[in-house]
Design a protein around this motif. Structure first.
Motif, PDB file in Angstrom:
ATOM      1  N   VAL A   1      56.173 -10.144   8.269  1.00 49.21           N
ATOM      2  CA  VAL A   1      54.903 -10.602   8.834  1.00 49.21           C
ATOM      3  C   VAL A   1      54.612  -9.846  10.126  1.00 49.21           C
ATOM      4  CG1 VAL A   1      53.657 -12.567   9.794  1.00 49.21           C
ATOM      5  CG2 VAL A   1      55.111 -12.873   7.775  1.00 49.21           C
TER       6      VAL A   1
ATOM      7  N   VAL B   1      49.437 -13.214  11.753  1.00 44.77           N
ATOM      8  CA  VAL B   1      49.008 -14.335  10.916  1.00 44.77           C
ATOM      9  C   VAL B   1      47.517 -14.597  11.138  1.00 44.77           C
ATOM     10  CG1 VAL B   1      49.333 -16.784  10.379  1.00 44.77           C
ATOM     11  CG2 VAL B   1      51.309 -15.366  11.020  1.00 44.77           C
TER      12      VAL B   1
ATOM     13  N   ALA C   1      57.444 -14.164   5.777  1.00 42.40           N
ATOM     14  CA  ALA C   1      56.513 -15.193   5.316  1.00 42.40           C
ATOM     15  C   ALA C   1      57.244 -16.504   5.049  1.00 42.40           C
ATOM     16  CB  ALA C   1      55.795 -14.716   4.054  1.00 42.40           C
TER      17      ALA C   1
ATOM     18  N   VAL D   1      57.778 -18.340   8.297  1.00 40.51           N
ATOM     19  CA  VAL D   1      56.538 -18.966   8.775  1.00 40.51           C
ATOM     20  C   VAL D   1      56.288 -20.266   8.018  1.00 40.51           C
ATOM     21  CG1 VAL D   1      54.026 -18.736   8.897  1.00 40.51           C
ATOM     22  CG2 VAL D   1      55.496 -16.810   9.550  1.00 40.51           C
TER      23      VAL D   1
ATOM     24  N   VAL E   1      48.574 -14.408  16.206  1.00 35.10           N
ATOM     25  CA  VAL E   1      47.992 -15.419  15.319  1.00 35.10           C
ATOM     26  C   VAL E   1      46.523 -15.535  15.690  1.00 35.10           C
ATOM     27  CG1 VAL E   1      48.025 -17.821  14.566  1.00 35.10           C
ATOM     28  CG2 VAL E   1      50.175 -16.679  15.164  1.00 35.10           C
TER      29      VAL E   1
ATOM     30  N   MET F   1      49.706 -11.915   7.012  1.00 35.44           N
ATOM     31  CA  MET F   1      49.955 -13.222   6.402  1.00 35.44           C
ATOM     32  C   MET F   1      48.723 -14.079   6.582  1.00 35.44           C
ATOM     33  SD  MET F   1      53.045 -15.961   6.589  1.00 35.44           S
ATOM     34  CE  MET F   1      52.925 -17.410   5.522  1.00 35.44           C
TER      35      MET F   1
ATOM     36  N   SER G   1      44.531 -17.367  10.238  1.00 34.23           N
ATOM     37  CA  SER G   1      44.158 -18.687   9.734  1.00 34.23           C
ATOM     38  C   SER G   1      42.705 -18.607   9.281  1.00 34.23           C
ATOM     39  CB  SER G   1      44.319 -19.737  10.839  1.00 34.23           C
ATOM     40  OG  SER G   1      43.834 -20.998  10.404  1.00 34.23           O
TER      41      SER G   1
END
Length: 295
Positions: free
Chosen positions: A66, A69, A34, A37, A278, A90, A71
């Motif tokens: 991680v 990820v 983390a 990142v 991600v 994350m 968002s």
């Protein structure tokens, strides 16, 4: 004799494998953390990192490994669960996790829901990073860029004022309907004459108070906001209309007025986080209409 032959062959095979195993161990890339990142975000955001900011690791540690990820616009418990189910441990969230802009936990430390959410994060080894100030500070503003792309307003943007947009004349009702469809909003609120002719639109994503709401409204036919105090800007717009001014206000709700900006953030993060998946995880609109209850 046969037994000894097999033993020698087995020993030889095992001996030959050892260097390969050591090679893999020595040259395997280290686990992404983390902290790494966050360091990459700070490097790529393109502006100096502020000393005073809400942008920080809210849960987890810099050493948290991680696996993926997510968002998100808001790190609600539902959003955290959906990210975790996808193996995205994350969470990069635009808005706070613990119910205040600064993620202050002192007022709610003894609250059962806070404790449940905190425990879920800890038990599932999640890391949560608040990414608000610097995403707005990104050039151009990361939230505004995502929203403009989602709405398809790129060609309508004013060259001098990034908040101002010009459209072919249409009615307020038709304009609002078009926005609602593109953003999939169920509970948009509109103040103004549905037949009002509009062409100049000022947009201020997220929360907008009386100031700068008043000067924003002065420059356009309609002001688009995420949310505002109803006894401030809403009342002002009502009085403006009663006084004879041809004005309108569209209120999207805070979440859907910025969420496309975090979809854009996911694409940006992919550019410098190649090791793990991600993904953008949409937060659910919190409101629903009595005539259209959720299924």
């Amino acid at each position: 004799m046969h037994t000894n032959t097999v033993s020698r062959r087995t020993f030889l095979a095992a001996s030959l494998c050892l260097p390969a195993i050591d090679f893999v161990r020595a040259y395997s890339p280290p686990q992404l953390t983390a902290g790494q990142v966050i360091d990459r975000i700070k490097t790529n955001v393109g502006i100096p990192w502020r000393e005073q900011t809400v942008d920080k690791l809210i849960a987890g540690t810099p050493d948290t490994p991680v696996k993926g990820v997510a968002s998100v616009m808001m790190a609600t418990l539902d959003t955290l669960k959906r990210a975790n189910a996808k193996g995205l441990n994350m969470i990069v969230t635009h808005e706070p996790t613990f119910y205040s802009h600064q993620d202050r936990i002192e007022p709610i430390e003894q609250d059962g829901l806070y404790q449940l959410k905190r425990d879920y994060i800890q038990q599932n080894n999640l890391a949560v990073f608040h990414f608000h100030d610097h995403w707005h500070g990104f050039k151009p503003d990361g939230i505004a860029t995502g929203m403009i792309r989602q709405l398809g307003w790129e060609k309508n943007r004013d060259a001098e004022n990034p908040r101002l947009f010009t459209f072919p004349q249409t009615t307020l009702a038709r304009f609002a309907q078009g926005m609602a469809a593109k953003l999939n909003i169920q509970t948009m609120r509109v103040i103004g004459d549905p037949q009002l002719s509009v062409s100049r639109v000022m947009a201020s994503w997220g929360n907008v108070s009386l100031m700068p709401g008043v000067p924003f409204l002065a420059q356009a036919d309609v002001l688009v906001v995420g949310e505002t105090h109803e006894w401030e800007l809403v009342e002002y717009v009502q009085d403006a209309i009663s006084s004879g001014q041809k004005k309108a206000l569209i209120i999207l709700g805070h979440l859907l007025s910025e969420q496309a900006g975090m979809k854009h953030c996911a694409e940006w993060l992919k550019g410098f986080i190649p090791e793990v998946p991600v993904e953008f995880i949409a937060s659910s609109e919190p409101y629903w209409r009595p005539d259209q209850p959720p299924k």
